[in-house]
Design a protein around this motif. Sequence first.
Motif, PDB file in Angstrom:
ATOM      1  N   UNK A 182       0.847  -1.200   0.000  1.00  0.00           N
ATOM      2  CA  UNK A 182       0.000   0.000   0.000  1.00  0.00           C
ATOM      3  C   UNK A 182       0.883   1.251   0.000  1.00  0.00           C
ATOM      4  N   UNK A 183       0.567   2.235  -0.819  1.00  0.00           N
ATOM      5  CA  UNK A 183       1.430   3.422  -0.907  1.00  0.00           C
ATOM      6  C   UNK A 183       1.539   4.172   0.423  1.00  0.00           C
ATOM      7  N   UNK A 184       0.535   4.043   1.293  1.00  0.00           N
ATOM      8  CA  UNK A 184       0.609   4.745   2.577  1.00  0.00           C
ATOM      9  C   UNK A 184       1.635   4.126   3.522  1.00  0.00           C
ATOM     10  N   UNK A 185       2.064   2.898   3.206  1.00  0.00           N
ATOM     11  CA  UNK A 185       3.051   2.242   4.064  1.00  0.00           C
ATOM     12  C   UNK A 185       4.479   2.501   3.590  1.00  0.00           C
ATOM     13  N   UNK A 186       4.612   3.011   2.383  1.00  0.00           N
ATOM     14  CA  UNK A 186       5.955   3.143   1.806  1.00  0.00           C
ATOM     15  C   UNK A 186       6.805   4.104   2.630  1.00  0.00           C
ATOM     16  N   UNK A 187       6.173   5.157   3.134  1.00  0.00           N
ATOM     17  CA  UNK A 187       6.910   6.108   3.968  1.00  0.00           C
ATOM     18  C   UNK A 187       7.518   5.415   5.173  1.00  0.00           C
ATOM     19  N   UNK A 188       6.749   4.503   5.794  1.00  0.00           N
ATOM     20  CA  UNK A 188       7.262   3.765   6.950  1.00  0.00           C
ATOM     21  C   UNK A 188       8.442   2.899   6.549  1.00  0.00           C
ATOM     22  N   UNK A 189       8.315   2.262   5.392  1.00  0.00           N
ATOM     23  CA  UNK A 189       9.423   1.420   4.915  1.00  0.00           C
ATOM     24  C   UNK A 189      10.671   2.263   4.697  1.00  0.00           C
ATOM     25  N   UNK A 190      10.487   3.421   4.071  1.00  0.00           N
ATOM     26  CA  UNK A 190      11.632   4.284   3.783  1.00  0.00           C
ATOM     27  C   UNK A 190      12.304   4.753   5.070  1.00  0.00           C
ATOM     28  N   UNK A 191      11.500   5.011   6.086  1.00  0.00           N
ATOM     29  CA  UNK A 191      12.070   5.485   7.348  1.00  0.00           C
ATOM     30  C   UNK A 191      12.914   4.419   8.020  1.00  0.00           C
ATOM     31  N   UNK A 192      12.552   3.146   7.833  1.00  0.00           N
ATOM     32  CA  UNK A 192      13.182   2.071   8.598  1.00  0.00           C
ATOM     33  C   UNK A 192      14.293   1.355   7.841  1.00  0.00           C
ATOM     34  N   UNK A 193      14.227   1.385   6.516  1.00  0.00           N
ATOM     35  CA  UNK A 193      15.056   0.476   5.721  1.00  0.00           C
ATOM     36  C   UNK A 193      16.552   0.627   5.953  1.00  0.00           C
ATOM     37  N   UNK A 194      16.994   1.823   6.274  1.00  0.00           N
ATOM     38  CA  UNK A 194      18.427   2.024   6.443  1.00  0.00           C
ATOM     39  C   UNK A 194      18.887   1.915   7.881  1.00  0.00           C
ATOM     40  N   UNK A 195      17.978   1.581   8.776  1.00  0.00           N
ATOM     41  CA  UNK A 195      18.335   1.563  10.204  1.00  0.00           C
ATOM     42  C   UNK A 195      19.028   0.245  10.570  1.00  0.00           C
ATOM     43  N   UNK A 196      19.839   0.329  11.650  1.00  0.00           N
ATOM     44  CA  UNK A 196      20.466  -0.879  12.166  1.00  0.00           C
ATOM     45  C   UNK A 196      19.513  -1.609  13.100  1.00  0.00           C
TER      46      UNK A 196
END
Lengths: 319, 617
Positions: free
Chosen positions: B138-152
């Motif tokens: 869902x496009x509304x979840x993409x922001x959450x993915x982007x926020x987390x993807x680079x985290x350790x």
Amino acid sequence: MHDILTNGIGSVNKAACQQYKGLAKQLGDYYLPEPQAIMNEIIQAVSNISEEPDDRETNNIIALCVRLGSAVKKSRDYIDAKLESGEVLPEDNILYEEMGGVWKLSQLKELGLFRENTALLQLSFARIDDVMHQSFVDEGYWLDLDTGDIFRTDNIRPYKAMKYIRTEDAKFDLYVVQELYLYPGSLNRRVRWEVSESFTAEEKDYRQALSKAETSISAAVKKAKNELKNTLSRPYAAVLIRFDSIEYAADGHGVMKCGEETIALSDCREYPDACKTLKLIAGGIGGGAVFGGLFYNAQEHRFTLSPFSVVTEKDIIRL
Amino acid sequence: MEVKTNPFYELRNRLYASAAAGCALIAEDFRLKRAIEAFQPLSEANKVFGRLYAMCNALLTSENKAADIIDCIALADALAVTQGTFADGSETAPVPADDFIKPVRMTVNELESNREYIRKLQYTDQSYYVSAYDSMTDPRMIGSLFNIAGKNGSGVATFLSNLLAKYGDDIVPLLFQSLDLYNKNATGNQVRIISANFREKYNDRYIQLAEDETVTANIRIAAIEAMQYEPKNEERLLDLYKLSKGKIKNAALISLVRMNAPSAEAIVEKALTKSKPDYELACESDSKAAEDYVRKLHFDKLYEAYNTAGELPKFSANFDLLGNKKNIGDVFEKWGEYYSSRPLKYDISSRTPDYYYENETLIENLYKHGDKEYFDMIRSLYEKYPNVYAYSAFFAALIEAPENACKKICKNHLINDKSLFYVIDKLFRSPDGWYRIKKVPYMNEDNYENIKLFRKIPDDMIEFLTDTSVIYDFNELEKNFKSHEELWTAEENMRWRCVALSSILCICGDDESERIKAAAAEYAWAMAKKYPISQALTFLKEFGGRPLDEDIIYNYVKYSKITMKGHFSFSNTMERSDVPEDVLRKVCQRIMNDFSDNSDLISHVKIVLEKLDAKEQ
């Protein structure tokens, strides 16, 4: 308000703000919620004003003062008319609620402000933190599939009473309402109902919704102008507009195209990430209708559209 | 109407400015007067404009300017709205369609829960939450993915691994998009997880990132590491090595070494002849120089080992040096020979398998390379030294032939069970329905790797975990074993089967759970009769199929008191267990008769009896 306009914004200081807070409280004590809310907005804007305020900041405060002044003037005229006529019962007028009145459904029915067997489809839903009114609002926009009217449901949860009032959530079914009660107003009237039946929405319902959309941006803007020119109107007009495509400029902002007409897309407080979300799906939707708020930008003298959802033949995509 | 020169907008601006300055000064406000005069021609063309003009003129001499300016501004604002335009003449272009993005129907509550689940991943591992994974398109979840993807963090690592398992290639473009290319704190972890799963498939993108000097260093380093999978990158990596400095230079060299590039051989050879040889290069390289270096190091150590009386200090770290080398099997053999010449020891101090580091190096080769030579090496070592290399042999067998891996490797429960439990503990099930094995118990940004194994838990593994031949009567344990270490190991083997079965039941699919529960219940009944630990009773309570009988409860009490294994609370355990009341009373009576001198236990029994009496009333 009189002080600010007579002596200018520069005359407002901390002591004055404290005095205004006292006045706002009194407005609340007399249950004048709308003037109180505007007063609170003025106090907030004045408290946050920077050392060297620009035109936007000062114009915002002046606009609020004008709104409050208009509200007071219209309310005074309303009450004077009531006193003269001796008619104390509420009537089809938005001022009744702004002056603290609380509508009962039976009153609305008596005034003929209801419809029977209305088929409604929810176009969008948001939970809004209305700081000025010290409440959360679960706001849904609904389309009457027969008439194309766009209504609004507001489940108001004051901060102080939050734990006693159930929250509402988005709805995806088609609702057939036995008796739909309409609050006074013009565009995007608030509605309530007690009894309804729900059915799974089908493709024919979405196609029906699409058929009710404005077929041109100019037609939608004309409706919005009629509404937003009133001083006490809501900040935007919710409309459903057909589009051919949504494209993007070099600076990243979206532009909705309908025939030869175009309009810029922008975010709003209620749907802060909607434009970003729309950009992710824009390439995959070949036409449909955007449901959103038409806002008038006083600095740029133009209208922009804040998208809330996209209606397609198969579904309503919430943004 | 041209906005800039429009007298109407100028008048409106002046009205606002006058209000801001204060109406008291309006009489002297020459700019307002000028604006009103300039507006006059427009006022003649339009009735409403005319009205505004009249009101503004009156304002100049009004007695109540504050009230009148409100009316003027209100009218001006209304007129401004009606004059508003909407066209946007910007040059625009369409955006490409993204096949991965598919809106999902979610209520606000569901959306907020899913977002919150993802937000928390950076702080803690979280159990699998179907809704969050299913909603990722869902496009509304993409922001959450982007926020987390680079985290350790292990939570993020597990989440990304599961996402890739579920969505495969489709989610890769989004992961690349989530890279914050110019943020100096960006980790570049997205590139690492993509390359760990897809190797050279996205080589073009790795090159693009690695060679762009404007991209932040960490991302470039991750991209350079990813370039190791494509031998054609040798020239580019060499250029990066020659032209860069610091960590980027080093990353380029490591990638060259990992791909066994001929151009790196001379560099490695030189690095190993220094007074402080480069340890990392020695570990990563498969060159002749590296091989000779580590062989000598190990043979020296072996010589020292043979000539040292007593326990040799752990030589753990240096087994890394034997990794990534196909022709180093002889060194492993020598170590196998050495360990086999010494008396068998049961290391009861730790859960890790015996000869852990030796075997870990062999297993690491399978994750990194997976070449046939590494499997052959393990097989050959196991044939000669089964007690030393059982751990890696089981791991390899699980990949190659899971249907009989346990039977093949487990020849002696006391020696081999520990290794099998350790490997089984690293199993997990990804959203695509495959069982996989992690490299480390908790994935993190350095270890995303996992190997796909099978779609159903093999019967062989269930049989191993529910093997009742390992169960001994706790009353006769000491008779069966020569040493305390053997006894302890046997007890752990019984107990760890319950733990492992619990873990498998947590991860298994719905289609398998009944089969596994049935097998686990049989094992638990057998345990309850002879070696009644609380894990077995808990199993039986959940899916034993019938209530616990008097002898089993009594046995449990006796076991707990005699063995003094950990905290024991009779009343709590009885409340948790599925024991009929009449049985419970009989057991309580027996305990009061047989353990009358144990005041602690008797007091617990009395509490249970009191509760039973209170219920009856």
